[in-house]
Design a protein around this motif. Structure first.
Motif, PDB file in Angstrom:
ATOM      1  N   CYS A  14     -58.240  -8.430-119.931  1.00 11.63           N
ATOM      2  CA  CYS A  14     -58.085  -9.983-119.421  1.00 11.63           C
ATOM      3  C   CYS A  14     -56.592  -9.974-118.821  1.00 11.63           C
ATOM      4  N   ALA A  15     -56.548 -10.163-117.547  1.00 13.82           N
ATOM      5  CA  ALA A  15     -55.118 -10.381-117.146  1.00 13.82           C
ATOM      6  C   ALA A  15     -54.876 -12.159-117.223  1.00 13.82           C
ATOM      7  N   ALA A  16     -53.784 -12.450-117.724  1.00 17.76           N
ATOM      8  CA  ALA A  16     -53.656 -13.861-117.759  1.00 17.76           C
ATOM      9  C   ALA A  16     -52.254 -14.281-117.123  1.00 17.76           C
ATOM     10  N   SER A  17     -52.297 -15.164-116.409  1.00 18.50           N
ATOM     11  CA  SER A  17     -51.140 -15.740-115.877  1.00 18.50           C
ATOM     12  C   SER A  17     -50.777 -17.383-116.631  1.00 18.50           C
ATOM     13  N   GLY A  18     -49.452 -17.730-116.570  1.00 20.18           N
ATOM     14  CA  GLY A  18     -49.183 -18.970-117.278  1.00 20.18           C
ATOM     15  C   GLY A  18     -48.658 -18.497-118.770  1.00 20.18           C
ATOM     16  N   TYR A  19     -48.475 -19.604-119.394  1.00 16.15           N
ATOM     17  CA  TYR A  19     -48.011 -19.575-120.823  1.00 16.15           C
ATOM     18  C   TYR A  19     -49.047 -18.780-121.761  1.00 16.15           C
ATOM     19  N   THR A  20     -48.898 -17.645-122.343  1.00 19.46           N
ATOM     20  CA  THR A  20     -49.751 -17.108-123.066  1.00 19.46           C
ATOM     21  C   THR A  20     -49.334 -17.023-124.603  1.00 19.46           C
ATOM     22  N   ARG A  21     -48.103 -17.260-124.857  1.00 19.40           N
ATOM     23  CA  ARG A  21     -48.107 -17.346-126.294  1.00 19.40           C
ATOM     24  C   ARG A  21     -48.454 -18.356-127.187  1.00 19.40           C
ATOM     25  N   ARG A  22     -49.814 -18.252-127.002  1.00 18.21           N
ATOM     26  CA  ARG A  22     -50.640 -19.046-127.976  1.00 18.21           C
ATOM     27  C   ARG A  22     -51.870 -18.237-128.330  1.00 18.21           C
ATOM     28  N   ILE A  23     -52.882 -19.016-129.151  1.00 17.62           N
ATOM     29  CA  ILE A  23     -54.030 -18.337-129.667  1.00 17.62           C
ATOM     30  C   ILE A  23     -54.869 -17.696-128.232  1.00 17.62           C
ATOM     31  N   MET A  24     -55.385 -16.442-128.424  1.00 17.68           N
ATOM     32  CA  MET A  24     -56.229 -16.055-127.446  1.00 17.68           C
ATOM     33  C   MET A  24     -57.302 -15.224-128.141  1.00 17.68           C
ATOM     34  N   GLY A  25     -58.594 -15.212-127.293  1.00 13.69           N
ATOM     35  CA  GLY A  25     -59.611 -14.770-128.111  1.00 13.69           C
ATOM     36  C   GLY A  25     -60.666 -14.099-127.138  1.00 13.69           C
ATOM     37  N   TRP A  26     -61.436 -13.352-127.742  1.00 15.90           N
ATOM     38  CA  TRP A  26     -62.780 -12.943-126.921  1.00 15.90           C
ATOM     39  C   TRP A  26     -63.960 -13.515-127.664  1.00 15.90           C
ATOM     40  N   PHE A  27     -64.959 -14.184-126.496  1.00 18.26           N
ATOM     41  CA  PHE A  27     -66.141 -14.802-126.859  1.00 18.26           C
ATOM     42  C   PHE A  27     -67.148 -14.073-126.391  1.00 18.26           C
ATOM     43  N   ARG A  28     -68.357 -14.347-126.825  1.00 15.84           N
ATOM     44  CA  ARG A  28     -69.629 -13.714-126.044  1.00 15.84           C
ATOM     45  C   ARG A  28     -70.946 -14.666-126.121  1.00 15.84           C
ATOM     46  N   GLN A  29     -71.584 -14.629-125.160  1.00 16.36           N
ATOM     47  CA  GLN A  29     -72.711 -15.398-124.948  1.00 16.36           C
ATOM     48  C   GLN A  29     -73.886 -14.434-124.433  1.00 16.36           C
ATOM     49  N   ALA A  30     -75.053 -14.547-125.418  1.00 10.13           N
ATOM     50  CA  ALA A  30     -76.166 -13.584-125.002  1.00 10.13           C
ATOM     51  C   ALA A  30     -77.244 -14.432-124.176  1.00 10.13           C
ATOM     52  N   PRO A  31     -78.128 -14.194-123.558  1.00  9.84           N
ATOM     53  CA  PRO A  31     -79.353 -15.159-123.105  1.00  9.84           C
ATOM     54  C   PRO A  31     -79.887 -15.851-124.338  1.00  9.84           C
ATOM     55  N   GLY A  32     -80.026 -17.135-124.117  1.00 15.80           N
ATOM     56  CA  GLY A  32     -80.700 -17.987-124.869  1.00 15.80           C
ATOM     57  C   GLY A  32     -79.907 -18.354-126.343  1.00 15.80           C
ATOM     58  N   LYS A  33     -78.865 -17.763-126.323  1.00 17.93           N
ATOM     59  CA  LYS A  33     -77.910 -18.058-127.509  1.00 17.93           C
ATOM     60  C   LYS A  33     -76.468 -18.816-127.201  1.00 17.93           C
ATOM     61  N   GLU A  34     -76.118 -19.588-128.235  1.00 15.50           N
ATOM     62  CA  GLU A  34     -74.784 -20.215-128.122  1.00 15.50           C
ATOM     63  C   GLU A  34     -73.756 -19.196-128.149  1.00 15.50           C
ATOM     64  N   ARG A  35     -72.661 -19.577-127.398  1.00 16.88           N
ATOM     65  CA  ARG A  35     -71.272 -18.939-127.145  1.00 16.88           C
ATOM     66  C   ARG A  35     -70.688 -18.647-128.694  1.00 16.88           C
ATOM     67  N   GLU A  36     -70.551 -17.440-129.011  1.00 22.02           N
ATOM     68  CA  GLU A  36     -69.883 -17.115-130.480  1.00 22.02           C
ATOM     69  C   GLU A  36     -68.538 -16.491-130.152  1.00 22.02           C
ATOM     70  N   GLY A  37     -67.698 -16.787-131.099  1.00 21.42           N
ATOM     71  CA  GLY A  37     -66.326 -15.848-131.232  1.00 21.42           C
ATOM     72  C   GLY A  37     -66.506 -14.430-131.692  1.00 21.42           C
ATOM     73  N   VAL A  38     -65.883 -13.777-131.065  1.00 21.83           N
ATOM     74  CA  VAL A  38     -65.750 -12.428-131.443  1.00 21.83           C
ATOM     75  C   VAL A  38     -64.490 -11.863-132.106  1.00 21.83           C
ATOM     76  N   ALA A  39     -63.385 -12.202-131.543  1.00 21.79           N
ATOM     77  CA  ALA A  39     -62.095 -12.042-132.061  1.00 21.79           C
ATOM     78  C   ALA A  39     -61.040 -12.720-131.482  1.00 21.79           C
ATOM     79  N   ALA A  40     -60.064 -12.902-132.262  1.00 20.72           N
ATOM     80  CA  ALA A  40     -58.785 -13.750-131.673  1.00 20.72           C
ATOM     81  C   ALA A  40     -57.521 -13.109-132.502  1.00 20.72           C
ATOM     82  N   ILE A  41     -56.449 -13.417-131.751  1.00 20.11           N
ATOM     83  CA  ILE A  41     -55.152 -12.789-132.032  1.00 20.11           C
ATOM     84  C   ILE A  41     -54.000 -14.062-131.828  1.00 20.11           C
ATOM     85  N   ALA A  42     -53.347 -14.144-132.686  1.00 22.94           N
ATOM     86  CA  ALA A  42     -52.324 -15.319-132.565  1.00 22.94           C
ATOM     87  C   ALA A  42     -51.144 -14.671-131.868  1.00 22.94           C
ATOM     88  N   ASN A  43     -50.102 -15.458-131.808  1.00 22.40           N
ATOM     89  CA  ASN A  43     -48.903 -14.888-131.055  1.00 22.40           C
ATOM     90  C   ASN A  43     -48.111 -13.847-131.909  1.00 22.40           C
TER      91      ASN A  43
END
Length: 123
Positions: free
Chosen positions: A22-51
């Protein structure tokens, strides 16, 4: 403002590996994460990383996925190994307004989102 652009999705067989970036621009010293959404399902958190590089993972991916972040390159990555068919989904990179892991896997805590990249795992 933060802009996020994912890459690296694709197809893999069960047991295989993929790496998302994931290429990011702007202020990125904040919580960032990966999420996923399968067909017919709600978006769910996969992993996150703090600064400070502390991380948190969904139980379903612990030991298989690794999230990393480079503040120098302004990139967020997700290394996925031992993939399973149930990992099939659109994966999103996201950034929150603050920094912290308490609720880091909750989609509602994030305000900036990428466009998503498809990951398909076949058995």
């Amino acid at each position: 403002q933060v802009q996020l652009v994912e890459s690296g999705g694709g197809s893999a067989q069960a047991g295989g590996s993929l790496r998302l970036s994931c290429a990011a621009s702007g202020y990125t010293r904040r919580i960032m994460g990966w999420f996923r959404q399968a067909p017919g399902k709600e978006r769910e958190g996969v992993a996150a990383i703090a600064n400070d590089r502390r991380t948190t993972y969904a139980d379903s991916v612990k030991g298989r996925f690794t999230i990393t972040k480079s503040n120098i390159q302004n990139t967020l990555s997700l290394q996925m190994t031992n993939l399973k068919p149930e990992d099939t989904a659109v994966y999103y990179c996201a950034a929150g307004p603050y920094d912290g892991l308490d609720t880091a896997l909750a989609p509602d805590e994030y305000v900036y989102w990428g466009q998503g990249t498809q990951v398909t795992v076949s058995s």
